[in-house]
Design an enzyme around this catalytic site. Structure first.
Site, PDB file in Angstrom:
ATOM      1  CD  GLU A 140      -2.978  -0.933   0.186  1.00 50.53           C
ATOM      2  OE1 GLU A 140      -2.609  -1.124  -0.988  1.00 50.53           O
ATOM      3  OE2 GLU A 140      -4.131  -0.636   0.485  1.00 50.53           O
ATOM      4  CB  THR A 193      -5.509   5.777  -2.800  1.00 47.87           C
ATOM      5  OG1 THR A 193      -6.458   4.767  -3.157  1.00 47.87           O
ATOM      6  CG2 THR A 193      -5.506   5.945  -1.301  1.00 47.87           C
TER       7      THR A 193
END
Ligand code: HSE
Length: 321
Positions: A140, A193
């Protein structure tokens, strides 16, 4: 220690944040996800793999880097190998990229989770499933600059997950009422994101923090006592949604339509643009999916629907040889 020559794992998509739990809540979505195959290097030729390149396939394969140190699956596997003292083991990675990027459905986490779950099985489950979360989080970090766990943890563990603490990592799985379903609608636009995190406010007024904490506590209690009204009252986001709404055309109308049609609660899935609606029962979730789909269509957006129970399974091994 090395138990298999090749392991293939699946990891599901996820809904993160769940409105009242920015970076600390998420749940797995049934029926859609990425697959990763880890092959010991001596077999890699047969799979068409090269140690430093990930062999990519699947609908969205062409959109992500195949270089191992830039790909979330590669980064997660290498972090795992290093932490377990196995960095000298040569293995190759193949990734079936089925989840759309920048969708708000935990696409990057699903890749790293599938890969790290597979490598752990290949090496005889050196670590517990919960211990794998930290490596998926490294994926991530590469994908969006923030090592958040609210997609990786539910993708690995399945069901609904609370991240009570990041340091040290404290992950709690909570069984949801069996009748609780979710409709997730993915409108066909892409939202990174990292961009969606950049728009967030850095300073949050104390009164909003108090309300957000109260809603998070209300939501957890609602799950535990199966109080659907309490869940509905608690699905509210004062941190991210006010800033991210403008990034998703038609979001407010779609949310309004879902709530008017009987959804328990509705909000942005992860960092968007997908939206989720909590519903009592599968048939209500199907109906709400149609309502949201129509609403996005009115805003000129095609969308794809996913219906899932809240207690959906997490990562699983598909094949081992
Ligand atoms: N909690 C993360 C965010 C989830 O909202 O940025 C990203 O899917």
């Amino acid at each position: 220690m090395i138990k298999y020559k090749s392991v293939t794992a699946f990891a599901p998509a996820t809904v993160a944040n769940v409105s009242c739990g920015f970076d600390i809540m998420g749940f797995a979505i049934q029926g859609c996800g990425d697959k990763a195959t880890i092959v010991l290097a001596k077999d890699s030729g047969k799979e068409g793999c090269d140690d430093n390149q990930i062999a990519m396939s699947g609908k969205y394969a062409h959109l992500i880097p195949s270089q191992r140190d830039k790909n979330t699956a590669g980064v997660a596997v290498d972090a795992y190998l290093k932490a377990t003292g196995n960095q000298n083991i040569k293995l190759s990675i193949a990734l079936e990229k089925n989840l759309p990027l920048g969708s708000g459905m935990g696409s990057s986490a699903a890749s790293s989770v599938a890969a790290v779950f597979a490598v752990n099985a290949l090496l005889g489950n050196l670590l517990s499933v919960k211990e794998l979360i930290q490596f998926a989080m490294e994926g991530e970090r590469v994908a969006c600059g923030a090592a958040h766990a609210d997609n990786a943890a539910p993708s690995l563990l399945g069901g609904f997950v609370l991240i009570r603490s990041y340091d040290p990592l404290d992950i709690i799985q909570v069984h949801c009422p069996d009748e609780l379903y979710c409709a997730v609608l993915h409108p066909h636009i892409e939202l990174n994101t990292s961009d969606a995190r950049r728009v967030l406010k850095r300073d949050i007024p104390m009164r909003d923090v108090v309300k957000q904490c109260a809603n998070a506590a209300g939501f957890m209690t609602g799950l535990l006592i199966a109080d659907y009204d309490l869940l509905g009252r608690s699905v509210s986001d004062l941190l991210a949604e006010p800033k991210r709404t403008m990034l998703i055309p038609g979001f407010e109308q779609a949310k309004r339509a879902a709530l008017d049609a009987g959804a328990i609660g509705c909000g942005i899935s992860g960092s968007g643009p997908s939206i989720f609606a909590l519903c009592k029962g599968e048939s209500m979730a199907l109906l709400i999916a149609e309502v949201i789909d129509r609403s996005f269509a009115e805003a000129g957006l095609l969308s794809e629907a996913f219906i899932s129970p809240m207690n959906a399974p997490g990562a699983l091994i598909l094949e081992r040889r």
